[in-house]
Design a protein around this motif. Sequence first.
Motif, PDB file in Angstrom:
ATOM      1  N   GLY A 125       0.827  -1.195   0.000  1.00 55.09           N
ATOM      2  CA  GLY A 125       0.000   0.000   0.000  1.00 55.09           C
ATOM      3  C   GLY A 125       0.855   1.235   0.000  1.00 55.09           C
ATOM      4  O   GLY A 125       2.018   1.199   0.411  1.00 55.09           O
ATOM      5  N   GLY A 126       0.282   2.319  -0.495  1.00 55.52           N
ATOM      6  CA  GLY A 126       1.016   3.573  -0.504  1.00 55.52           C
ATOM      7  C   GLY A 126       0.217   4.650  -1.191  1.00 55.52           C
ATOM      8  O   GLY A 126      -0.950   4.450  -1.562  1.00 55.52           O
ATOM      9  N   PHE A 127       0.861   5.776  -1.337  1.00 55.25           N
ATOM     10  CA  PHE A 127       0.232   6.910  -2.004  1.00 55.25           C
ATOM     11  C   PHE A 127       0.568   6.834  -3.485  1.00 55.25           C
ATOM     12  O   PHE A 127       1.731   6.693  -3.858  1.00 55.25           O
ATOM     13  CB  PHE A 127       0.745   8.214  -1.397  1.00 55.25           C
ATOM     14  N   SER A 128      -0.450   6.908  -4.326  1.00 51.75           N
ATOM     15  CA  SER A 128      -0.237   6.850  -5.769  1.00 51.75           C
ATOM     16  C   SER A 128      -0.042   8.257  -6.313  1.00 51.75           C
ATOM     17  O   SER A 128      -0.985   9.050  -6.341  1.00 51.75           O
ATOM     18  CB  SER A 128      -1.450   6.194  -6.444  1.00 51.75           C
ATOM     19  N   PRO A 129       1.160   8.599  -6.761  1.00 46.38           N
ATOM     20  CA  PRO A 129       1.381   9.938  -7.303  1.00 46.38           C
ATOM     21  C   PRO A 129       0.548  10.205  -8.555  1.00 46.38           C
ATOM     22  O   PRO A 129       0.130  11.331  -8.790  1.00 46.38           O
ATOM     23  CB  PRO A 129       2.881   9.953  -7.645  1.00 46.38           C
ATOM     24  N   THR A 130       0.292   9.177  -9.355  1.00 39.94           N
ATOM     25  CA  THR A 130      -0.476   9.368 -10.582  1.00 39.94           C
ATOM     26  C   THR A 130      -1.951   9.648 -10.277  1.00 39.94           C
ATOM     27  O   THR A 130      -2.568  10.500 -10.907  1.00 39.94           O
ATOM     28  CB  THR A 130      -0.352   8.131 -11.490  1.00 39.94           C
ATOM     29  N   LEU A 131      -2.503   8.915  -9.321  1.00 36.02           N
ATOM     30  CA  LEU A 131      -3.924   9.056  -8.994  1.00 36.02           C
ATOM     31  C   LEU A 131      -4.159  10.090  -7.906  1.00 36.02           C
ATOM     32  O   LEU A 131      -5.303  10.499  -7.688  1.00 36.02           O
ATOM     33  CB  LEU A 131      -4.486   7.704  -8.531  1.00 36.02           C
ATOM     34  N   GLN A 132      -3.109  10.483  -7.193  1.00 36.28           N
ATOM     35  CA  GLN A 132      -3.238  11.388  -6.038  1.00 36.28           C
ATOM     36  C   GLN A 132      -4.176  10.807  -4.986  1.00 36.28           C
ATOM     37  O   GLN A 132      -4.916  11.525  -4.318  1.00 36.28           O
ATOM     38  CB  GLN A 132      -3.718  12.778  -6.491  1.00 36.28           C
ATOM     39  N   ARG A 133      -4.140   9.488  -4.847  1.00 35.14           N
ATOM     40  CA  ARG A 133      -4.958   8.778  -3.859  1.00 35.14           C
ATOM     41  C   ARG A 133      -4.118   7.656  -3.283  1.00 35.14           C
ATOM     42  O   ARG A 133      -3.145   7.212  -3.890  1.00 35.14           O
ATOM     43  CB  ARG A 133      -6.179   8.152  -4.551  1.00 35.14           C
ATOM     44  N   ALA A 134      -4.538   7.204  -2.100  1.00 34.45           N
ATOM     45  CA  ALA A 134      -3.880   6.034  -1.530  1.00 34.45           C
ATOM     46  C   ALA A 134      -4.453   4.775  -2.165  1.00 34.45           C
ATOM     47  O   ALA A 134      -5.665   4.662  -2.354  1.00 34.45           O
ATOM     48  CB  ALA A 134      -4.077   6.000  -0.023  1.00 34.45           C
ATOM     49  N   ILE A 135      -3.567   3.846  -2.528  1.00 35.10           N
ATOM     50  CA  ILE A 135      -3.998   2.589  -3.131  1.00 35.10           C
ATOM     51  C   ILE A 135      -3.307   1.428  -2.416  1.00 35.10           C
ATOM     52  O   ILE A 135      -2.310   1.622  -1.723  1.00 35.10           O
ATOM     53  CB  ILE A 135      -3.682   2.516  -4.645  1.00 35.10           C
ATOM     54  N   ALA A 136      -3.866   0.242  -2.608  1.00 40.98           N
ATOM     55  CA  ALA A 136      -3.270  -0.940  -1.974  1.00 40.98           C
ATOM     56  C   ALA A 136      -3.631  -2.186  -2.759  1.00 40.98           C
ATOM     57  O   ALA A 136      -4.588  -2.199  -3.528  1.00 40.98           O
ATOM     58  CB  ALA A 136      -3.777  -1.085  -0.534  1.00 40.98           C
ATOM     59  N   LEU A 137      -2.836  -3.221  -2.552  1.00 40.00           N
ATOM     60  CA  LEU A 137      -3.242  -4.573  -2.902  1.00 40.00           C
ATOM     61  C   LEU A 137      -3.635  -5.230  -1.576  1.00 40.00           C
ATOM     62  O   LEU A 137      -2.989  -5.001  -0.547  1.00 40.00           O
ATOM     63  CB  LEU A 137      -2.105  -5.355  -3.563  1.00 40.00           C
ATOM     64  N   ALA A 138      -4.703  -6.019  -1.607  1.00 33.88           N
ATOM     65  CA  ALA A 138      -5.181  -6.629  -0.367  1.00 33.88           C
ATOM     66  C   ALA A 138      -5.670  -8.043  -0.628  1.00 33.88           C
ATOM     67  O   ALA A 138      -6.301  -8.308  -1.659  1.00 33.88           O
ATOM     68  CB  ALA A 138      -6.313  -5.798   0.228  1.00 33.88           C
TER      69      ALA A 138
END
Lengths: 128, 361
Positions: free
Chosen positions: B309-322
């Motif tokens: 998980g982390g902050f997505s610079p492209t989407l400007q949102r936090a994303i994760a695999l879960a």
Amino acid sequence: MSEIPAELLYRESHEWVRDEGNGVLVVGISDHAQAALGDMVYIELPEPGMSYEQGDACAVVESVKAASDAYAPVTGEIIEVNGALEDAPELVNNDPYGDGWLFMVQMSIPDEMEGLLTPEAYADLQDD
Amino acid sequence: MRKTPLHDAHLAAGARMVDFSGWEMPINYGSQIEEHNHVRNSAGMFDVSHMTVVDVQGDQARAFLSKLLANDVVKLQTPGKALYSCMLNEAGGVIDDMIAYFISENWFRLVVNAATRDKGLAWLERQGAAFSIAVTEHHELAVIAVQGPKARDKAQTLFSGSQLAAINELKPFTAYSDYDLFVARTGYTGEDGYEILMPAGEATDFWNRLQAEGVAPCGLGARDTLRLEAGMNLYGQDMDEDVTPLVSGLGWTVAMKDDRQFIGRQALEQQKREGIPQKLAGLVLEGRGVLRPGQTVVTEAGEGVTTSGGFSPTLQRAIALARIPVRAEGACDVEIRGKYLQARIVKPPFVRNGKPCDGIL
């Protein structure tokens, strides 16, 4: 080598403190801390009006690398927070001692200032 | 700590170095987010010389890999063709993931993770003992990944003549091989580009020439956020020896339509019979905050956990695999430092070729 302004005081946990007079302190994290954490992506600030004891975790700085607590350098009430960080957390990287400040606290135990580190003592800490 | 042939070049470029599995590697050269964006918008390069390059040679090379790998090397019939595969233990757990390249009928090349080098090589030796093969590790090679929409154009300036012509014609997931130069049109960022293997002594010159073309040095930090946006698994985080590819979003890499008896097949068949309990899904955080590995995910179908998980610079949102229950979909809550924040379950990848994928935002 990171910047350590001579007019500020510091904590071992890498916060800096600027005395604004009348018991009001501005608090941020040091240049050393922001460089070690890397690009900031989210800053969670305390609510104005909340009170914290010295050493309490009261803010969270989240970088690309990790989430880190920032601690209250003295006991007191939060009177203002840096709302600009909501949309521009990178201010903490670009200007840690200026526009990247985190919060202002009205201290209730002035003696606690005695326990903070001088710039020299904080620099020695980083050399270890 | 071990150093790559590009160590001095990293220090000269102002890299912040970290310990990565015993290797001193650049985490960034100043700003991880700028490096990330450079790869999405133009071209960046990564020193991945710590990765393990292993050749499997001999009459039974294909037979050996057919038993060793969960994907089927029968798909590798033309020189340079690449195949992504997991290597499983008998319980179906993932020992490592890799790209296998076909060089010739008696010669396959594997590029495996640095962090798993020792156990991976030990497994190759052990399973290979029954086959007429030789396993050779290439310590003398350096590896540079050049990635981004302009990566191929910029990297091609390094080559000339017939080499350039052949490299220019490479299709995705194929490689060009010429003695000690090996150029693969592969990567770990979701962008076009090459992964280039060359003699260690030539690496600094390659690196400097790419930099002169405007290719930005990028560290392992940007590599991680790029691969996360691309929905690509990281070994040790998104899968390991305790989970099968079937619960790791890697069912597509397991070839079991025929009766090929690869290691771990029986365990996977059993898991299929009993019902695959989980899936590796994507999460997009709805509000502010940052997703990190190891956070609890609460769905209507039960609980799960974020693996990356982390902050997505492209989407400007936090994303994760879960890893979450297989039937979970729609909205979920993620526990972040004692609070439950709303996220949406999506199908990775999040970003391809610089753009958000459908249904992500």
